[in-house]
Write an enzyme that holds these catalytic residues in place. Structure first.
Site, PDB file in Angstrom:
ATOM      1  N   SER A 248      55.516  48.135   5.444  1.00 50.78           N
ATOM      2  CA  SER A 248      55.864  48.028   4.028  1.00 50.78           C
ATOM      3  C   SER A 248      57.033  47.051   3.920  1.00 50.78           C
ATOM      4  CB  SER A 248      56.291  49.391   3.505  1.00 50.78           C
ATOM      5  OG  SER A 248      57.513  49.746   4.128  1.00 50.78           O
ATOM      6  N   LYS A 249      57.440  46.783   2.701  1.00 54.42           N
ATOM      7  CA  LYS A 249      58.562  45.851   2.494  1.00 54.42           C
ATOM      8  C   LYS A 249      59.803  46.296   3.266  1.00 54.42           C
ATOM      9  CE  LYS A 249      57.826  42.958  -1.279  1.00 54.42           C
ATOM     10  NZ  LYS A 249      57.397  43.029  -2.617  1.00 54.42           N
ATOM     11  N   ARG A 250      60.034  47.598   3.212  1.00 54.18           N
ATOM     12  CA  ARG A 250      61.209  48.162   3.881  1.00 54.18           C
ATOM     13  C   ARG A 250      61.182  47.868   5.383  1.00 54.18           C
ATOM     14  NH1 ARG A 250      61.495  53.108   6.192  1.00 54.18           N
ATOM     15  NH2 ARG A 250      59.415  53.573   5.438  1.00 54.18           N
TER      16      ARG A 250
END
Ligand code: GLU
Length: 475
Positions: A248-250
Site C-alpha cells: 500500500s502507499k504506507r
C-alpha cells in the site's frame, strides 16, 4: 529450456506500462529487470505505452512514466510505441482469425451473457460462457446487428507454460472461455493488442508481474492460433509490504517521482529494486555494470519480495557517500535555495562543495543532506536547538571565550592547524577535548550533530567561525 541470446536469436524485451499517472515502484522494477536482461544479452529493450484506455491515458501520465524511466537511467531502444495507434493492425489480426475459423462473431447481448452466467452459477456449473454462436455456419449468422468478435478457444487438452520463474504452469482448456477480441464498437481488447504488439515488435521474452500469469494462458492460445511462436515468459512475484501484506502507499507503493522527492538517488533505488526479488548470492551492492553482467532470470526469487524502507535508506546512504561532491552539490543546492528562499551563488556553492565530504558521511537521503548543510548558510547570531542550548551552560560559554581567543592567534586557518591549537588549549587548560569540542559544535552549528568540528571551522572560515564562537561565549 531454449537457449536464448545466441546471435541467431537476439533478445528483445519490453516494458508495457498502462499510463495511469506515474511509474509506480512495481512497474519500475519490472522495467529494470527487462532492461537488465536485454542489456545482458546485448539485445533490445522496447517501451510500449498501453494507452488504449483513452480516458486515463493522458499526456501527463505518459510523460510521468517517461520521466521516471529517464530518471532511473532505463533507456529504451527506438521510439516508445503507442498501443492505441495500432488499433487498425489489431483489427486486421482479428479479421484474419475470423477467416481462419479461430474466431467468430457473437451476437449474444450483454444481458444474455450475464443471464447465462447467473444460470451456470445457480446450477453450480463452470462460469464459462458458451456462446450459442460459436459453431454456427456462416448462413445461420445475421447480416446485421451488434456483435463482438470472440476467440474460438480450444476446449480440449491443456495449455502449458514453461515459465522461467514460476516453473511449469498449466491450465485445463475447458476452464477458459472464448475471450472477446473486438468489442461491439470494433475496438480491440487488451488481450488481443498485447499479443499482436509483442509479435510485431519481435518480443522474445515477456518479463512482468505475476498478476498477468492467468492472461498468459489466453495469450499463448491466441499466439498459437495465429501460427506464431509464443515468447518466453517470466512472471515475477509481486512486491509486498514489510509486513507481508499487499503493498500500500504506507509500505512504499508510490511513484518513482515520490522517491526522487524524498531524496533517493536513482542509482540507489535501482540497486534496491534489483535486490527486491533478484539475487546473486549475498551480494547487495552492485554497480550497473555488475548488474548487467550478472543478471539472469534464474536469479529471480519465487516468493513475494518485501519492501523495506530501512534497507533502501541504507543503500541510499552508501550511494550518497560514493557520489562525487560536485554532483551532490548540484542536487542539494536547489533544496537549500528553496529553504533559504534565495539564489545560491558560486561562493555559496564553493562552501557547500568544501563541506560536502563531511556532510555526506551521515546523510541517508538528499533531504537529510540538505538539512545537514543548513548551518553553513544561517545568519548570525545562530538559533540554537534544544540540545545546543543545553550544552551551552555557563562553564561551556567560558570555555568558548578562551578557545576563541586562542584561535584568533592561528594564522593558518586549516583543519589540521586548528585541531592542534584546540588540542593544545585543552591540554593547557586541563579539560577533556570533548568538553571543548561540544560547545564549539553548538556555537558553530546551532546543533549537537555536525561533521568534524575542525572541518567545520575551516569551511566556515576565520571571520564567520570566530563570530559564531563569540556570539555564544560569555565574554
Ligand atoms: N499494461 C500492463 C500493465 O501495466 C502490462 C501488460 C504486459 O506486460 O503484458 O500492467
Amino acid at each position: 529450456m531454449k537457449s536464448m541470446g545466441s546471435p541467431s536469436t537476439p533478445v528483445v524485451t519490453r516494458f508495457a506500462p498502462s499510463p495511469t499517472g506515474f511509474l509506480h515502484i512495481g512497474g519500475a522494477r519490472t522495467a529494470l529487470f527487462n532492461w537488465l536482461f536485454a542489456r545482458h544479452h546485448q539485445g533490445k529493450f522496447l517501451l510500449r505505452i498501453e494507452d488504449t484506455d483513452r480516458k486515463r491515458s493522458t499526456d501527463e501520465a505518459i510523460e510521468a512514466i517517461l520521466d521516471g524511466m529517464k530518471w532511473l537511467g532505463l533507456d529504451w531502444d527506438g521510439d516508445a510505441v503507442s498501443q492505441a495507434s495500432r488499433a487498425d493492425r489489431h483489427r486486421e489480426v482479428a479479421e484474419s482469425l475470423l477467416e481462419s475459423g479461430h474466431a467468430y462473431r457473437c451476437f449474444a447481448s450483454q444481458e444474455e451473457v450475464q443471464a447465462a452466467r447467473e444460470a451456470a452459477r445457480a446450477a453450480g456449473k463452470s462460469l464459462r460462457f458458451d456462446s450459442p454462436w460459436r459453431d454456427k455456419q456462416p448462413d445461420d449468422v445475421p447480416q446485421d446487428g451488434s456483435f463482438v468478435v470472440r476467440f474460438k478457444a480450444p476446449r480440449d487438452g491443456e495449455t502449458v507454460i514453461e515459465d522461467q520463474v514460476q516453473g511449469r504452469v498449466r491450465v485445463s482448456n475447458d476452464e477458459l472461455d472464448d475471450m472477446v477480441l473486438l468489442r461491439s464498437d470494433g475496438s480491440p481488447t487488451y488481450m488481443l493488442s498485447v499479443v499482436v504488439d509483442d509479435f510485431d515488435m519481435g518480443v522474445t521474452h515477456v518479463i512482468r508481474g505475476d498478476d498477468h500469469l492467468t492472461n498468459a494462458f489466453r495469450q499463448v492460445q491466441l499466439v498459437r492460433a495465429m501460427g506464431w511462436e509464443p515468447p518466453i515468459y517470466a512472471h515475477i512475484p509481486l512486491i509486498h509490504g514489510a509486513d507481508g501484506k499487499k503493498l500500500s502507499k504506507r509500505h512504499g507503493a508510490l511513484g518513482v517521482d515520490a522517491y526522487r522527492d524524498m531524496g533517493y538517488l536513482p542509482e540507489a533505488l535501482r540497486n534496491y529494486l534489483l535486490r527486491l526479488g533478484w539475487g546473486h548470492g549475498d551480494t547487495e551492492l552492485l554497480s550497473t555494470e555488475e548488474a548487467i553482467r550478472l543478471f539472469s532470470l534464474e536469479g529471480i526469487g519465487k516468493g513475494a519480495a518485501r519492501f523495506d524502507f530501512k534497507k533502501l535508506a541504507n543503500f541510499n546512504g552508501h550511494y550518497i557517500r560514493e557520489a562525487n561532491n560536485e554532483h551532490l552539490v548540484e542536487l542539494t543546492e536547489p533544496l537549500l535555495a528553496a529553504h533559504f528562499n534565495r539564489a545560491f551563488d558560486d561562493a555559496d556553492k564553493a562552501v557547500l562543495t568544501k563541506a560536502m565530504p563531511g556532510l555526506k558521511e551521515r546523510a541517508k537521503t538528499l533531504v537529510e543532506l540538505g538539512e545537514s548543510a543548513h548551518f553553513l548558510f544561517k545568519s548570525r547570531p545562530l538559533e540554537m536547538n534544544d540540545k545546543a542550548t543545553k550544552i551551552l551552560d555557563d562553564a561551556s560559554r567560558a570555555v568558548l571565550a578562551s578557545v576563541a581567543q586562542r584561535l584568533e592567534a592561528v594564522e593558518d586557518w586549516t583543519a589540521s592547524s586548528l585541531e592542534s591549537a584546540v588540542q593544545d588549549f585543552a591540554q593547557s587548560a586541563d579539560i577533556k577535548l570533548g568538553k571543548v569540542a561540544q560547545p564549539m559544535r553548538a556555537a558553530l552549528t546551532g546543533s549537537n550533530v555536525s561533521p568534524g568540528i575542525f572541518d567545520v571551522l575551516e569551511v566556515l572560515g576565520r571571520d564567520e567561525s570566530l563570530g559564531r564562537l563569540h556570539d555564544q561565549s560569555s565574554l
